[in-house]
Design a protein around this motif. Structure first.
Motif, mmCIF file in Angstrom:
data_model
loop_
_atom_site.group_PDB
_atom_site.id
_atom_site.type_symbol
_atom_site.label_atom_id
_atom_site.label_comp_id
_atom_site.label_asym_id
_atom_site.label_seq_id
_atom_site.Cartn_x
_atom_site.Cartn_y
_atom_site.Cartn_z
ATOM 1 N N VAL A 56 -2.485 -18.164 -6.512
ATOM 2 C CA VAL A 56 -1.529 -17.343 -5.774
ATOM 3 C C VAL A 56 -1.570 -17.711 -4.301
ATOM 4 C CG1 VAL A 56 -0.987 -14.979 -5.067
ATOM 5 C CG2 VAL A 56 -1.678 -15.446 -7.430
ATOM 6 N N ARG A 57 -0.405 -17.929 -3.718
ATOM 7 C CA ARG A 57 -0.308 -18.234 -2.289
ATOM 8 C C ARG A 57 0.131 -17.027 -1.479
ATOM 9 N NH1 ARG A 57 1.607 -23.402 -1.077
ATOM 10 N NH2 ARG A 57 1.410 -22.779 1.087
ATOM 11 N N ILE A 58 0.919 -16.122 -2.120
ATOM 12 C CA ILE A 58 1.415 -14.929 -1.439
ATOM 13 C C ILE A 58 1.341 -13.742 -2.398
ATOM 14 C CG2 ILE A 58 3.442 -13.783 -0.429
ATOM 15 C CD1 ILE A 58 4.412 -16.534 0.470
ATOM 16 N N VAL A 59 0.902 -12.592 -1.858
ATOM 17 C CA VAL A 59 0.984 -11.333 -2.575
ATOM 18 C C VAL A 59 2.123 -10.542 -1.924
ATOM 19 C CG1 VAL A 59 -0.169 -9.153 -3.094
ATOM 20 C CG2 VAL A 59 -1.458 -11.300 -3.206
ATOM 21 N N PHE A 60 3.116 -10.162 -2.718
ATOM 22 C CA PHE A 60 4.253 -9.365 -2.262
ATOM 23 C C PHE A 60 4.089 -7.988 -2.894
ATOM 24 C CE2 PHE A 60 8.975 -8.411 -2.939
ATOM 25 C CZ PHE A 60 9.129 -7.863 -1.666
ATOM 26 N N THR A 61 3.669 -6.997 -2.095
ATOM 27 C CA THR A 61 3.282 -5.711 -2.653
ATOM 28 C C THR A 61 4.027 -4.530 -2.058
ATOM 29 O OG1 THR A 61 1.398 -4.253 -3.136
ATOM 30 C CG2 THR A 61 1.320 -5.448 -1.042
ATOM 31 N N ASP A 62 4.314 -3.569 -2.910
ATOM 32 C CA ASP A 62 4.840 -2.289 -2.470
ATOM 33 C C ASP A 62 3.695 -1.510 -1.820
ATOM 34 O OD1 ASP A 62 6.559 -0.123 -2.151
ATOM 35 O OD2 ASP A 62 6.232 0.634 -4.176
ATOM 36 N N VAL A 63 4.021 -0.593 -0.923
ATOM 37 C CA VAL A 63 2.987 0.218 -0.275
ATOM 38 C C VAL A 63 2.536 1.339 -1.188
ATOM 39 C CG1 VAL A 63 2.504 1.793 1.643
ATOM 40 C CG2 VAL A 63 3.740 -0.326 2.070
ATOM 41 N N GLU A 64 3.479 2.138 -1.673
ATOM 42 C CA GLU A 64 3.135 3.315 -2.455
ATOM 43 C C GLU A 64 3.090 2.982 -3.938
ATOM 44 O OE1 GLU A 64 5.912 6.334 -1.364
ATOM 45 O OE2 GLU A 64 5.039 6.577 0.616
ATOM 46 N N MET A 65 1.875 3.073 -4.500
ATOM 47 C CA MET A 65 1.682 2.830 -5.921
ATOM 48 C C MET A 65 0.630 3.799 -6.437
ATOM 49 S SD MET A 65 1.647 -1.315 -6.269
ATOM 50 C CE MET A 65 0.407 -1.564 -5.007
ATOM 51 N N PRO A 66 0.710 4.154 -7.706
ATOM 52 C CA PRO A 66 -0.319 5.036 -8.266
ATOM 53 C C PRO A 66 -1.638 4.285 -8.425
ATOM 54 C CG PRO A 66 1.181 4.297 -9.983
ATOM 55 C CD PRO A 66 1.727 3.784 -8.679
#
Length: 128
Positions: free
Chosen positions: A54-64
């Protein structure tokens, strides 16, 4: 959804909403990136610990779960400093001084061109 190509960077999309994750995944795959999906931070960490390229993690802020997207970003910066992080949220941009992290931010809903610009900036920063 995972595609494999040794020539394209791999992006890990971390999003708990299935349709939003699908849109991001398809957008990135159509742009030629290898894409791995995770539905929360814990699953994303398992992917990274498994040694994915993996070169980039694209993540949402709010997650359970025990770890949100900002916690995931901190963990990635600490454990895998060569991996870039892009954070997204449908709410206001998280204050950088509170995060203490250099990741890029994309507001939801994001235009494909905006996301691609952030991806390019993240890849360029990692190459520098």
């Amino acid at each position: 959804m995972e595609q494999t190509s040794a020539l394209s960077p791999t992006i890990l999309v971390v999003e708990d909403e299935p349709l939003v994750r699908l849109v991001g995944t398809l957008l990135l795959a159509d742009a030629g990136f290898n894409v791995i999906e995770a539905c929360n931070a814990e699953e994303a960490l398992r992917v990274l610990e498994a040694g994915s390229d993996v070169r980039i993690v694209f993540t949402d802020v709010e997650m359970p779960g025990a770890l949100d997207g900002l916690g995931l970003a901190r963990c990635v910066h600490e454990r895998w400093p060569s991996i870039g992080v892009i954070v997204t949220s449908g709410r206001c941009e998280p204050p950088r001084q509170k995060q203490g992290l250099p990741e890029l931010f994309v507001a939801k809903p994001y235009a494909p061109s905006t996301l691609m610009h952030k991806i390019e900036a993240c890849l360029s920063a990692a190459a520098a």
